[in-house]
Design a protein around this motif. Structure first.
Motif, PDB file in Angstrom:
ATOM      1  N   HIS A  16       0.816  -1.216   0.000  1.00  0.00           N
ATOM      2  CA  HIS A  16       0.000   0.000   0.000  1.00  0.00           C
ATOM      3  C   HIS A  16       0.852   1.269   0.000  1.00  0.00           C
ATOM      4  CE1 HIS A  16      -3.620  -2.387   0.771  1.00  0.00           C
ATOM      5  NE2 HIS A  16      -2.913  -3.052   1.670  1.00  0.00           N
ATOM      6  N   ASP A  17       2.130   1.139   0.350  1.00  0.00           N
ATOM      7  CA  ASP A  17       2.982   2.323   0.473  1.00  0.00           C
ATOM      8  C   ASP A  17       4.435   1.944   0.190  1.00  0.00           C
ATOM      9  OD1 ASP A  17       4.274   4.655   1.095  1.00  0.00           O
ATOM     10  OD2 ASP A  17       3.705   4.676   3.218  1.00  0.00           O
ATOM     11  N   PRO A  18       4.915   2.140  -1.047  1.00  0.00           N
ATOM     12  CA  PRO A  18       6.299   1.779  -1.388  1.00  0.00           C
ATOM     13  C   PRO A  18       7.338   2.533  -0.561  1.00  0.00           C
ATOM     14  CG  PRO A  18       4.995   2.153  -3.369  1.00  0.00           C
ATOM     15  CD  PRO A  18       4.171   2.623  -2.220  1.00  0.00           C
ATOM     16  N   VAL A  53       4.931 -11.880  20.278  1.00  0.00           N
ATOM     17  CA  VAL A  53       5.064 -10.446  20.493  1.00  0.00           C
ATOM     18  C   VAL A  53       5.663  -9.837  19.230  1.00  0.00           C
ATOM     19  CG1 VAL A  53       6.128  -8.608  21.863  1.00  0.00           C
ATOM     20  CG2 VAL A  53       5.406 -10.737  22.977  1.00  0.00           C
ATOM     21  N   VAL A  54       4.960  -8.866  18.652  1.00  0.00           N
ATOM     22  CA  VAL A  54       5.441  -8.151  17.476  1.00  0.00           C
ATOM     23  C   VAL A  54       5.681  -6.709  17.896  1.00  0.00           C
ATOM     24  CG1 VAL A  54       4.972  -7.500  15.084  1.00  0.00           C
ATOM     25  CG2 VAL A  54       4.064  -9.657  15.988  1.00  0.00           C
ATOM     26  N   ALA A  55       6.926  -6.256  17.763  1.00  0.00           N
ATOM     27  CA  ALA A  55       7.290  -4.918  18.233  1.00  0.00           C
ATOM     28  C   ALA A  55       8.128  -4.212  17.175  1.00  0.00           C
ATOM     29  CB  ALA A  55       8.054  -5.011  19.554  1.00  0.00           C
ATOM     30  N   GLY A  56       8.198  -2.894  17.287  1.00  0.00           N
ATOM     31  CA  GLY A  56       9.060  -2.150  16.380  1.00  0.00           C
ATOM     32  C   GLY A  56       8.453  -0.835  15.962  1.00  0.00           C
ATOM     33  N   GLU A  57       9.027  -0.289  14.864  1.00  0.00           N
ATOM     34  CA  GLU A  57       8.639   1.023  14.375  1.00  0.00           C
ATOM     35  C   GLU A  57       8.115   0.895  12.946  1.00  0.00           C
ATOM     36  OE1 GLU A  57      11.259   0.540  17.293  1.00  0.00           O
ATOM     37  OE2 GLU A  57      12.226   0.654  15.340  1.00  0.00           O
ATOM     38  N   ILE A  58       6.920   1.395  12.723  1.00  0.00           N
ATOM     39  CA  ILE A  58       6.330   1.383  11.387  1.00  0.00           C
ATOM     40  C   ILE A  58       5.716   2.747  11.105  1.00  0.00           C
ATOM     41  CG2 ILE A  58       4.585   0.392   9.865  1.00  0.00           C
ATOM     42  CD1 ILE A  58       4.816  -2.223  11.340  1.00  0.00           C
ATOM     43  N   SER A  59       6.134   3.348   9.997  1.00  0.00           N
ATOM     44  CA  SER A  59       5.495   4.555   9.478  1.00  0.00           C
ATOM     45  C   SER A  59       5.042   4.240   8.063  1.00  0.00           C
ATOM     46  CB  SER A  59       6.459   5.741   9.490  1.00  0.00           C
ATOM     47  OG  SER A  59       6.811   6.098  10.812  1.00  0.00           O
ATOM     48  N   ALA A  60       3.731   4.139   7.863  1.00  0.00           N
ATOM     49  CA  ALA A  60       3.190   3.740   6.564  1.00  0.00           C
ATOM     50  C   ALA A  60       1.790   4.310   6.408  1.00  0.00           C
ATOM     51  CB  ALA A  60       3.155   2.217   6.442  1.00  0.00           C
ATOM     52  N   LEU A  61       1.340   4.409   5.159  1.00  0.00           N
ATOM     53  CA  LEU A  61      -0.002   4.921   4.898  1.00  0.00           C
ATOM     54  C   LEU A  61      -1.066   4.022   5.501  1.00  0.00           C
ATOM     55  CD1 LEU A  61       0.369   6.043   1.167  1.00  0.00           C
ATOM     56  CD2 LEU A  61       0.401   7.481   3.225  1.00  0.00           C
ATOM     57  N   THR A  62      -0.793   2.712   5.500  1.00  0.00           N
ATOM     58  CA  THR A  62      -1.733   1.746   6.060  1.00  0.00           C
ATOM     59  C   THR A  62      -0.979   0.769   6.952  1.00  0.00           C
ATOM     60  OG1 THR A  62      -3.144   1.877   4.096  1.00  0.00           O
ATOM     61  CG2 THR A  62      -3.437  -0.038   5.531  1.00  0.00           C
ATOM     62  N   ILE A  63      -1.403   0.641   8.183  1.00  0.00           N
ATOM     63  CA  ILE A  63      -0.828  -0.346   9.097  1.00  0.00           C
ATOM     64  C   ILE A  63      -1.646  -1.630   8.961  1.00  0.00           C
ATOM     65  CG2 ILE A  63      -0.191  -0.916  11.460  1.00  0.00           C
ATOM     66  CD1 ILE A  63       1.330   1.455  10.299  1.00  0.00           C
ATOM     67  N   PRO A  64      -1.031  -2.731   8.578  1.00  0.00           N
ATOM     68  CA  PRO A  64      -1.801  -3.962   8.359  1.00  0.00           C
ATOM     69  C   PRO A  64      -2.310  -4.563   9.662  1.00  0.00           C
ATOM     70  CG  PRO A  64       0.545  -4.405   8.181  1.00  0.00           C
ATOM     71  CD  PRO A  64       0.406  -2.920   8.332  1.00  0.00           C
ATOM     72  N   ASP A  65      -3.202  -5.530   9.520  1.00  0.00           N
ATOM     73  CA  ASP A  65      -3.719  -6.280  10.672  1.00  0.00           C
ATOM     74  C   ASP A  65      -2.648  -7.298  11.075  1.00  0.00           C
ATOM     75  OD1 ASP A  65      -4.993  -7.909  12.498  1.00  0.00           O
ATOM     76  OD2 ASP A  65      -6.857  -8.051  11.366  1.00  0.00           O
ATOM     77  N   ILE A  66      -1.810  -6.901  11.999  1.00  0.00           N
ATOM     78  CA  ILE A  66      -0.638  -7.706  12.341  1.00  0.00           C
ATOM     79  C   ILE A  66      -1.042  -9.006  13.029  1.00  0.00           C
ATOM     80  CG2 ILE A  66       1.455  -7.761  13.762  1.00  0.00           C
ATOM     81  CD1 ILE A  66       1.823  -4.798  13.100  1.00  0.00           C
ATOM     82  N   SER A  67      -2.049  -8.979  13.854  1.00  0.00           N
ATOM     83  CA  SER A  67      -2.494 -10.213  14.516  1.00  0.00           C
ATOM     84  C   SER A  67      -2.919 -11.254  13.492  1.00  0.00           C
ATOM     85  CB  SER A  67      -3.644  -9.911  15.476  1.00  0.00           C
ATOM     86  OG  SER A  67      -3.203  -9.120  16.567  1.00  0.00           O
ATOM     87  N   SER A  68      -3.636 -10.826  12.453  1.00  0.00           N
ATOM     88  CA  SER A  68      -4.058 -11.766  11.409  1.00  0.00           C
ATOM     89  C   SER A  68      -2.860 -12.289  10.633  1.00  0.00           C
ATOM     90  CB  SER A  68      -5.040 -11.085  10.454  1.00  0.00           C
ATOM     91  OG  SER A  68      -6.253 -10.790  11.107  1.00  0.00           O
ATOM     92  N   ILE A  69      -1.868 -11.434  10.382  1.00  0.00           N
ATOM     93  CA  ILE A  69      -0.650 -11.869   9.693  1.00  0.00           C
ATOM     94  C   ILE A  69       0.045 -12.964  10.493  1.00  0.00           C
ATOM     95  CG2 ILE A  69       1.681 -11.148   9.043  1.00  0.00           C
ATOM     96  CD1 ILE A  69       0.479  -8.441   8.237  1.00  0.00           C
ATOM     97  N   VAL A  70       0.139 -12.777  11.798  1.00  0.00           N
ATOM     98  CA  VAL A  70       0.790 -13.780  12.644  1.00  0.00           C
ATOM     99  C   VAL A  70       0.060 -15.111  12.534  1.00  0.00           C
ATOM    100  CG1 VAL A  70       1.309 -14.449  15.016  1.00  0.00           C
ATOM    101  CG2 VAL A  70       1.746 -12.101  14.265  1.00  0.00           C
ATOM    102  N   ARG A  71      -1.244 -15.090  12.680  1.00  0.00           N
ATOM    103  CA  ARG A  71      -2.019 -16.338  12.680  1.00  0.00           C
ATOM    104  C   ARG A  71      -1.971 -17.024  11.314  1.00  0.00           C
ATOM    105  NH1 ARG A  71      -4.451 -16.701  17.463  1.00  0.00           N
ATOM    106  NH2 ARG A  71      -4.666 -14.769  18.674  1.00  0.00           N
ATOM    107  N   ASP A  72      -2.049 -16.247  10.237  1.00  0.00           N
ATOM    108  CA  ASP A  72      -1.988 -16.842   8.898  1.00  0.00           C
ATOM    109  C   ASP A  72      -0.608 -17.433   8.618  1.00  0.00           C
ATOM    110  OD1 ASP A  72      -4.594 -16.098   8.448  1.00  0.00           O
ATOM    111  OD2 ASP A  72      -4.101 -14.320   7.259  1.00  0.00           O
TER     112      ASP A  72
END
Length: 383
Positions: free
Chosen positions: A35-37, A53-72
């Motif tokens: 969504h944001d190159p 535990v997912v931690a860190g720094e993200i600056s992006a137009l859209t923040i994804p659904d991280i919990s769903s990414i982990v489970r998938d």
């Protein structure tokens, strides 16, 4: 040069806890880049029994659904467990760092550090033979599980290959270690026979074992409890697996979970690309490239080329050619290697330098680079 030595490398499956964390981090990165190159991502993942535990720094137009990414990602890796918690601790990138890597042609490096790239003429993909064989073993181990060739396999696994070299050339495989998680009711003698047939023998077709090769399969015995239920996983803990198996230098920076402004990743990929093109051009049998950066500075503070006394030209001339030919700024590396595209999750397992289709593995510039070296050698090129 020693007349005889043994070099060893290892690999892990995508279901290994550390690699699972790397895959999650790179999947988060890919989802941001879709969504944001220009997304800025530094994502770390820790996994233990019952919790991610997912931690860190993200600056992006859209923040994804991280919990769903982990489970998938956990499901795709072959785990059936669903009863675990996901804690997400994400905040934007530091404004001081953001200013240093502002989106422009002179964007500075996102951190300081030294990155190494390596290539050699031992194998088709210009990597050391033990590295290639170890990755072939773990990739085929996963394939045997997912394709149903071996029943009762579980996602966690490791491989290790030791190759005997004589005067610098691989002569024979001295030892193989293969460890794989399995179902509790799996017969171990049957497992050994199946692993020999469907994993070890196919993996070694490019360089077969001999009658004296030692083969250790699950040398500790049963391997029922494994993966995230038995071990803690962490991003960036398989640096040697990701790169050159400890057979070439490593600057210490991890790769996964980082966008291209982080020179830990982009510099390591560019250094590999340079070394591979030098070897592919026939300018050396082996080559190590080192790039060093300062945070906020666009150009590297140091560039070093070492052909280990195998070069057609001097290392100094090759270094000059590298500086002239390759754009070594973060913006240049991102553009050249397509590092603003969502290509990272597919690259983070079984070695970052084993797939010929990846941008940093391309050798299409080898001929032009060789021409430049010839011009510099005759004193009528450069800049």
């Amino acid at each position: 040069m020693k007349d005889k030595t043994i070099l060893t490398a290892e690999s892990v499956t995508a279901g290994h806890p550390d690699k699972l964390c790397d895959t999650i981090a790179d999947t988060v990165l890919d989802c941001c880049l879709e969504h944001d190159p220009n997304a800025r991502v530094a994502c770390e993942v820790l996994a233990t029994a019952g919790k991610f535990v997912v931690a860190g720094e993200i600056s992006a137009l859209t923040i994804p659904d991280i919990s769903s990414i982990v489970r998938d990602t956990v499901r795709r890796a072959g785990y059936n467990c669903r009863d675990f918690d996901v804690e997400v601790l994400i905040h934007p990138q530091s404004p001081d760092i953001a200013d240093a890597v502002a989106d422009s042609g002179q964007a500075g490096a996102g951190d300081q550090g030294i990155m190494y790239g390596y290539a050699c003429s031992e194998t088709e993909n210009l990597l050391p033979l033990p590295v290639v064989l170890a990755h072939r073993l773990t990739a085929l181990l996963t394939c045997a599980r997912t394709m149903g060739r071996i029943s009762g396999l579980r996602p966690d696994g490791k491989a290790q290959v030791s190759v005997e070299y004589v005067f610098g050339a691989p002569r024979r495989i001295s030892a193989i270690v293969l460890s794989c998680q399995h179902a509790e009711d799996k017969d171990l003698s049957q497992l050994r026979e199946e692993l020999l047939e469907f994993v070890i023998q196919p993996a070694l077709r490019i360089f077969p074992a001999d009658e004296d090769t030692e083969i250790f399969i699950n040398p500790s015995g049963r391997f029922v409890l494994g993966g995230i239920e038995a071990d803690t996983g962490l991003t960036g803990r398989k640096l040697m697996v990701d790169t050159y198996g400890g057979l070439a230098p490593h600057g210490g920076g991890a790769l996964s979970g980082k966008d291209g402004t982080k020179v830990d990743r982009s510099g390591a990929y560019m250094a590999r690309c340079i070394a591979k093109n030098i070897v592919a051009a026939g300018l050396a049998e082996k080559c190590t490239v080192a790039l060093a950066y300062a945070i906020g500075r666009a150009d590297p503070v140091a560039v070093d080329v070492d052909t280990h006394l195998t070069g057609t030209y001097s290392d100094k001339l090759l270094e000059q050619a590298v500086r002239c030919f390759f754009d070594l700024t973060p913006a240049g590396m991102i553009h050249t290697l397509q590092l603003n595209q969502p290509i990272f999750a597919d690259a983070c397992n079984y070695g970052h330098f084993t797939r010929a289709n990846l941008p940093w593995e391309q050798t299409g510039q080898a001929g032009k680079f060789a021409e430049l070296c010839a011009q510099l050698d005759h004193g009528d090129g450069g800049g």
